[in-house]
Design a protein around this motif. Structure first.
Motif, PDB file in Angstrom:
ATOM      1  N   ALA A 247     -10.867  -5.250   7.270  1.00 50.45           N
ATOM      2  CA  ALA A 247     -11.744  -6.106   6.468  1.00 50.45           C
ATOM      3  C   ALA A 247     -12.418  -5.323   5.350  1.00 50.45           C
ATOM      4  N   GLU A 248     -12.761  -4.071   5.639  1.00 48.75           N
ATOM      5  CA  GLU A 248     -13.440  -3.244   4.632  1.00 48.75           C
ATOM      6  C   GLU A 248     -12.503  -2.858   3.490  1.00 48.75           C
ATOM      7  N   LYS A 249     -11.251  -2.527   3.822  1.00 50.56           N
ATOM      8  CA  LYS A 249     -10.321  -2.050   2.803  1.00 50.56           C
ATOM      9  C   LYS A 249      -9.656  -3.180   2.029  1.00 50.56           C
ATOM     10  N   GLY A 250      -9.314  -4.258   2.714  1.00 49.94           N
ATOM     11  CA  GLY A 250      -8.596  -5.339   2.055  1.00 49.94           C
ATOM     12  C   GLY A 250      -7.103  -5.088   2.021  1.00 49.94           C
ATOM     13  N   MET A 251      -6.325  -6.144   1.877  1.00 53.82           N
ATOM     14  CA  MET A 251      -4.870  -6.040   1.978  1.00 53.82           C
ATOM     15  C   MET A 251      -4.247  -5.246   0.836  1.00 53.82           C
ATOM     16  N   ASP A 252      -4.813  -5.309  -0.359  1.00 48.69           N
ATOM     17  CA  ASP A 252      -4.240  -4.556  -1.474  1.00 48.69           C
ATOM     18  C   ASP A 252      -4.261  -3.065  -1.194  1.00 48.69           C
ATOM     19  N   TRP A 253      -5.311  -2.595  -0.541  1.00 52.07           N
ATOM     20  CA  TRP A 253      -5.399  -1.161  -0.216  1.00 52.07           C
ATOM     21  C   TRP A 253      -4.266  -0.770   0.715  1.00 52.07           C
ATOM     22  N   PHE A 254      -3.995  -1.594   1.706  1.00 51.80           N
ATOM     23  CA  PHE A 254      -2.919  -1.290   2.651  1.00 51.80           C
ATOM     24  C   PHE A 254      -1.556  -1.321   1.963  1.00 51.80           C
ATOM     25  N   ARG A 255      -1.340  -2.328   1.104  1.00 53.80           N
ATOM     26  CA  ARG A 255      -0.049  -2.411   0.411  1.00 53.80           C
ATOM     27  C   ARG A 255       0.191  -1.188  -0.467  1.00 53.80           C
ATOM     28  N   ASN A 256      -0.856  -0.695  -1.111  1.00 51.28           N
ATOM     29  CA  ASN A 256      -0.695   0.387  -2.079  1.00 51.28           C
ATOM     30  C   ASN A 256      -0.769   1.777  -1.473  1.00 51.28           C
ATOM     31  N   ASN A 257      -1.257   1.891  -0.234  1.00 44.43           N
ATOM     32  CA  ASN A 257      -1.517   3.217   0.304  1.00 44.43           C
ATOM     33  C   ASN A 257      -0.743   3.589   1.558  1.00 44.43           C
ATOM     34  N   VAL A 258      -0.268   2.631   2.313  1.00 46.48           N
ATOM     35  CA  VAL A 258       0.368   2.998   3.586  1.00 46.48           C
ATOM     36  C   VAL A 258       1.816   2.534   3.705  1.00 46.48           C
ATOM     37  N   ILE A 259       2.332   1.892   2.673  1.00 48.45           N
ATOM     38  CA  ILE A 259       3.718   1.435   2.704  1.00 48.45           C
ATOM     39  C   ILE A 259       4.587   2.401   1.902  1.00 48.45           C
ATOM     40  N   SER A 260       5.705   2.786   2.496  1.00 51.16           N
ATOM     41  CA  SER A 260       6.621   3.703   1.821  1.00 51.16           C
ATOM     42  C   SER A 260       8.057   3.316   2.149  1.00 51.16           C
ATOM     43  N   LYS A 261       8.993   3.818   1.350  1.00 57.01           N
ATOM     44  CA  LYS A 261      10.407   3.552   1.599  1.00 57.01           C
ATOM     45  C   LYS A 261      11.006   4.664   2.456  1.00 57.01           C
ATOM     46  N   VAL A 262      11.874   4.262   3.374  1.00 57.06           N
ATOM     47  CA  VAL A 262      12.541   5.231   4.238  1.00 57.06           C
ATOM     48  C   VAL A 262      13.434   6.125   3.382  1.00 57.06           C
ATOM     49  N   PRO A 263      13.277   7.430   3.484  1.00 62.98           N
ATOM     50  CA  PRO A 263      14.089   8.336   2.669  1.00 62.98           C
ATOM     51  C   PRO A 263      15.485   8.564   3.255  1.00 62.98           C
ATOM     52  N   PHE A 264      16.368   9.071   2.447  1.00 63.84           N
ATOM     53  CA  PHE A 264      17.698   9.492   2.878  1.00 63.84           C
ATOM     54  C   PHE A 264      17.537  10.721   3.777  1.00 63.84           C
ATOM     55  N   PRO A 265      18.319  10.899   4.846  1.00 57.36           N
ATOM     56  CA  PRO A 265      19.567  10.196   5.193  1.00 57.36           C
ATOM     57  C   PRO A 265      19.424   9.220   6.350  1.00 57.36           C
ATOM     58  N   HIS A 266      18.226   8.707   6.625  1.00 56.35           N
ATOM     59  CA  HIS A 266      18.038   7.798   7.759  1.00 56.35           C
ATOM     60  C   HIS A 266      18.804   6.496   7.536  1.00 56.35           C
ATOM     61  N   PRO A 267      19.286   5.852   8.611  1.00 59.26           N
ATOM     62  CA  PRO A 267      20.053   4.602   8.469  1.00 59.26           C
ATOM     63  C   PRO A 267      19.288   3.515   7.722  1.00 59.26           C
ATOM     64  N   GLY A 268      17.951   3.498   7.855  1.00 53.83           N
ATOM     65  CA  GLY A 268      17.143   2.485   7.185  1.00 53.83           C
ATOM     66  C   GLY A 268      16.762   2.862   5.765  1.00 53.83           C
ATOM     67  N   PHE A 269      17.522   3.742   5.130  1.00 59.35           N
ATOM     68  CA  PHE A 269      17.256   4.221   3.767  1.00 59.35           C
ATOM     69  C   PHE A 269      16.862   3.069   2.837  1.00 59.35           C
TER      70      PHE A 269
END
Length: 442
Positions: A247-269
């Motif tokens: 509630a303190e941070k808000g959803m935009d903070w979570f979207r911009n700070n804790v989401i990342s793309k799986v790097p190579f060479p993992h299957p979920g790249f």
């Protein structure tokens, strides 16, 4: 599923043509892990050298300290893989019985495991079937090893084994909260009814939602009962630090700070995920001094040669430090609906655009369990399910609050085995007996 611990904002990739801002932290983490590989290899080799009986320093204080330092360094910097269940036997009616773990249902993001007890002769009475829905909140389902072991002597046990999102190719599609609810419903269908579903922590919300949807559809495969343990049904009640963070941070903070793309060479790249190492950082930061002291004691015990205490430390942290990634859509939707909007207790939660209405539940008995010292799901948050399930008769509802246990103690440990599990077993037995009486009357 708590959001995360407190973090500073890392740099983010530029926002191109309205695409979501995705942090490169995962890529930097992988780079850090790769850069430490030579150091870990050197530390491990040094440890073996100073533990060799051919080394004159092995029995000295200096040699033991060097070996202990190398092990602590290697253990605190490695990436821990998925632990094994290590459940191959259980005692049933005083008889040691082999256990075989089999996959009985499978989809891209989950396997349903059956801990099949291989009896030499059939039991006189059929034991209740239990579906344990493990948390999908950063740790693997093996975190519930003790829970499964405790249920096995008197129940036929099934467990959800959630798949690490970085291991699922992007081509396999999305997985969000709606999919989670669908998975629970499909597993209950696969088991063919007459099963007792146990939601441990985070699954309490989707389990309650799944049963509500099934009742609204007059589904014949609804469970006989649902047991919700330490779950965030209504996080407005006695909110904890992890509840208020969202509630303190808000959803935009979570979207911009804790989401990342799986790097190579993992299957979920290139899959958008909430990385497990971030979740682990949040867990550790909540009790940092305790974890620091535990590793200091590990060093001391290695030097002293206290094998029992060293092995206990290894067993716990091999499990605790093994983490998995969550799909971004599931994580963000859960944070938003459960911790920010409080959609379920407000009557606003939707599944596939249809309102989830717990008051539709009539055929399913309800038990809730909480821990007095739970710092993840505060007292009253799980009990709130009783206020939502207004159509379940009072005699088919039970609430139990265990004194002196925290979040983990609600579903594992000595007090769980001695005080909580017997009450759950009695509740299940009473539901079974009532069902038999009803069937006889008909």
């Amino acid at each position: 599923m708590p959001p995360i611990g407190e973090f500073g904002r890392p740099p983010s990739l530029p926002d191109h043509e309205g695409a979501p801002v995705v942090s490169p932290m995962y890529w930097m983490y992988e780079l850090g892990q790769a850069s430490l590989t030579p150091a870990r290899a050197f530390a491990d080799a040094t440890r073996l050298m100073f533990q060799s009986p051919l080394n004159p320093f092995t029995t000295t204080e200096f040699g033991k300290s060097v070996a202990a330092s190398c092990e602590v360094f290697e253990r605190t910097t490695r990436r821990y893989g998925k632990p094994e269940w290590r459940i191959d036997r259980t005692d049933v009616n005083g008889v040691s019985t082999p256990v075989e773990v089999r996959t009985v249902w499978e989809k891209p993001f989950c396997k349903l495991l059956h801990f099949r007890r291989k009896f030499l002769r059939p039991l006189r009475e059929t034991q209740p079937r239990v579906l344990i829905v493990a948390p999908m909140s950063g740790h693997y389902a093996t975190l519930l090893r003790g829970t499964v072991e405790a249920f096995l002597p008197n129940h036929e046990v099934y467990v959800t084994d959630w798949v690490d999102a970085r291991m699922v190719p992007v081509a396999m599609g999305r997985f969000d909260l709606d999919d989670y609810v669908d998975y629970v419903i499909e597993m209950l269908h696969a088991l063919g009814g007459h099963v007792h579903v146990v939601g441990v922590c985070q699954p309490s919300v989707p389990v309650l939602a799944a049963v509500s949807v099934m009742e609204a559809r007059h589904d014949p495969f609804v469970p006989a009962s649902m047991i919700l343990m330490g779950g965030p049904i209504d996080t407005r009640r006695n909110p904890t630090a992890v509840n208020t963070l969202a509630a303190e941070k808000g959803m935009d903070w979570f979207r911009n700070n804790v989401i990342s793309k799986v790097p190579f060479p993992h299957p979920g790249f290139m899959r958008d995920v909430y990385p497990g190492f971030l979740q682990l950082t949040g867990f550790v930061s909540m009790n940092f001094e305790r974890h620091l002291e535990a590793h200091r004691k590990l060093f001391d015990n290695l030097v002293k040669g206290d094998g029992d205490l060293v092995e206990k430390h290894r067993e716990f942290y091999d499990e605790y430090l093994a983490v998995m990634d969550l799909t971004a859509e599931f994580y963000l939707q859960t944070v938003d609906e459960v911790f920010v909007k409080h959609a379920l207790p407000k009557g606003e939660l939707k599944h596939r655009d249809a309102l989830v209405d717990p008051s539709k539940i009539r055929r399913v008995a309800l038990m809730t369990v909480e821990g007095e010292n739970d710092d993840i799901s505060g007292i009253g948050q799980t009990e709130a399910a009783h206020d939502l399930c207004t159509s379940i008769p009072a005699e088919r509802k039970v609430h139990y609050m265990q004194k002196g246990v925290g979040h983990y103690g609600v579903f594992n440990g000595s007090r769980f085995r001695a005080e909580i599990l017997p009450r759950i077993s009695d509740f299940i037995a009473s539901v079974e007996a009532a069902g038999e009486t009803s069937a006889a009357a008909e």
